[in-house]
Design a protein around this motif. Structure first.
Motif, PDB file in Angstrom:
ATOM      1  N   ILE A  31       0.836  -1.204   0.000  1.00 42.36           N
ATOM      2  CA  ILE A  31       0.000   0.000   0.000  1.00 42.36           C
ATOM      3  C   ILE A  31       0.870   1.254   0.000  1.00 42.36           C
ATOM      4  O   ILE A  31       0.635   2.201  -0.764  1.00 42.36           O
ATOM      5  CB  ILE A  31      -0.940  -0.005   1.213  1.00 42.36           C
ATOM      6  CG1 ILE A  31      -1.979  -1.113   1.074  1.00 42.36           C
ATOM      7  CG2 ILE A  31      -1.633   1.342   1.383  1.00 42.36           C
ATOM      8  CD1 ILE A  31      -2.899  -1.255   2.263  1.00 42.36           C
ATOM      9  N   SER A 151      -4.348  -3.292  -4.064  1.00 43.04           N
ATOM     10  CA  SER A 151      -5.409  -2.721  -3.237  1.00 43.04           C
ATOM     11  C   SER A 151      -5.241  -1.223  -3.076  1.00 43.04           C
ATOM     12  O   SER A 151      -6.230  -0.494  -2.932  1.00 43.04           O
ATOM     13  CB  SER A 151      -5.413  -3.386  -1.853  1.00 43.04           C
ATOM     14  OG  SER A 151      -5.640  -4.773  -1.961  1.00 43.04           O
ATOM     15  N   LEU A 155      -8.860   0.424  -3.275  1.00 42.45           N
ATOM     16  CA  LEU A 155      -9.596   0.721  -2.058  1.00 42.45           C
ATOM     17  C   LEU A 155      -9.756   2.234  -1.859  1.00 42.45           C
ATOM     18  O   LEU A 155      -8.929   3.013  -2.321  1.00 42.45           O
ATOM     19  CB  LEU A 155      -8.862   0.130  -0.843  1.00 42.45           C
ATOM     20  CG  LEU A 155      -8.752  -1.399  -0.803  1.00 42.45           C
ATOM     21  CD1 LEU A 155      -7.922  -1.824   0.393  1.00 42.45           C
ATOM     22  CD2 LEU A 155     -10.129  -2.033  -0.746  1.00 42.45           C
ATOM     23  N   PRO A 156     -10.802   2.644  -1.136  1.00 45.60           N
ATOM     24  CA  PRO A 156     -10.988   4.068  -0.815  1.00 45.60           C
ATOM     25  C   PRO A 156      -9.845   4.593   0.042  1.00 45.60           C
ATOM     26  O   PRO A 156      -9.190   3.839   0.775  1.00 45.60           O
ATOM     27  CB  PRO A 156     -12.321   4.074  -0.040  1.00 45.60           C
ATOM     28  CG  PRO A 156     -13.005   2.818  -0.435  1.00 45.60           C
ATOM     29  CD  PRO A 156     -11.928   1.808  -0.683  1.00 45.60           C
ATOM     30  N   ILE A 159      -9.856   3.743   3.873  1.00 44.49           N
ATOM     31  CA  ILE A 159      -9.461   2.385   4.230  1.00 44.49           C
ATOM     32  C   ILE A 159      -7.945   2.216   4.084  1.00 44.49           C
ATOM     33  O   ILE A 159      -7.290   1.593   4.924  1.00 44.49           O
ATOM     34  CB  ILE A 159     -10.204   1.359   3.357  1.00 44.49           C
ATOM     35  CG1 ILE A 159     -11.704   1.436   3.628  1.00 44.49           C
ATOM     36  CG2 ILE A 159      -9.674  -0.054   3.601  1.00 44.49           C
ATOM     37  CD1 ILE A 159     -12.518   0.457   2.818  1.00 44.49           C
ATOM     38  N   ILE A 160      -7.387   2.789   3.039  1.00 43.91           N
ATOM     39  CA  ILE A 160      -5.934   2.714   2.846  1.00 43.91           C
ATOM     40  C   ILE A 160      -5.209   3.391   4.000  1.00 43.91           C
ATOM     41  O   ILE A 160      -4.213   2.883   4.522  1.00 43.91           O
ATOM     42  CB  ILE A 160      -5.546   3.369   1.505  1.00 43.91           C
ATOM     43  CG1 ILE A 160      -6.087   2.537   0.347  1.00 43.91           C
ATOM     44  CG2 ILE A 160      -4.028   3.494   1.393  1.00 43.91           C
ATOM     45  CD1 ILE A 160      -5.848   3.166  -1.004  1.00 43.91           C
TER      46      ILE A 160
END
Length: 240
Positions: A31, A151, A155-156, A159-160
């Protein structure tokens, strides 16, 4: 099942917990790599060829700061120097007639966890046992990075941001338990935090690039701790 196959399967079995732990940590790395601007493939190759959490996370910071390749290489050398010592120690656990190619390939996968599991195994170890460990640990680290990097683009943001906290949780989990039982280590951790804050806050120190700052603090703090608080040479003193 012959003895050599048993060594490999035993290594895989012992390496599964390592691989699962690596997956969780490298997911956060993936991430952060995506947020730094690396493509998923770049992040995957970085994890597959390095296998070092501290070095890779530090490398992301240096890349994000736009530092030179020389700073990046020197920082990795300082941070990962311990693996050379681990490899020298682990080589003594291998059978004397182990070919050089096996020693070289095992050296690629030496991490703190792989080293810890290998040296605690009774007697001499077969290279196939180490390969079994790596067969579980390397995919765990690499696939975790892949899932995290992908991801990061799906992902929004909320959330990240929440998942990124996992990195700091990992550092807390690594530092707090041993520091709680070892006063010297607690002082080293406290000094690291204070000096890192000063280097980020004081104007004349803030001018130093993040890569050189990391190298300087690592060498100075580790060197001072080794000089002021040498590890006891008497084995009995280690357990006082």
């Amino acid at each position: 099942m012959n003895q050599r196959s048993l060594q490999y399967t035993t290594g895989i079995k012992d390496g599964i917990p390592i691989g699962l732990g690596y997956f969780a940590v490298s997911f956060t790395f993936g991430i952060m790599a995506a947020n730094t601007g690396l493509t998923p493939w770049q992040a995957i190759v970085m994890s597959l060829t390095n296998l070092t959490s501290a070095g890779q996370f530090a490398g992301l910071g240096i890349i994000k700061a736009g530092a030179s390749l020389g700073e990046l290489a020197l920082a990795q050398f300082v941070i990962n120097l311990r693996y050379s010592l681990m490899s020298c120690s682990l080589s003594q656990k291998l059978k004397e007639d182990t070919p050089f190619i096996h020693r070289l390939l095992i050296g690629y996968g030496v991490t703190d966890e792989v080293f810890g599991v290998s040296v605690c195994k009774f007697g001499k170890i077969d290279p196939l046992y180490c390969y079994g460990l790596l067969s579980a640990a390397v995919p765990g680290w690499t696939f975790g990075t892949a899932f995290g990097a992908v991801s990061g683009s799906l992902l929004p943001d909320r959330i990240i941001s929440a998942l990124s906290v996992g990195l700091y949780g990992m550092f807390v989990a690594i530092i707090v338990p041993p520091a709680r039982d070892n006063r010297t280590l607690a002082w080293v951790v406290a000094a690291s935090m204070i000096l890192s804050f000063l280097f980020s806050w004081l104007p004349w120190l803030r001018m130093i690039s993040s890569g050189m700052r990391l190298i300087f603090l690592t060498v100075v703090i580790a060197g001072a701790a080794a000089f002021l608080f040498p590890f006891p040479t008497n084995e009995e003193d280690c357990y006082e």
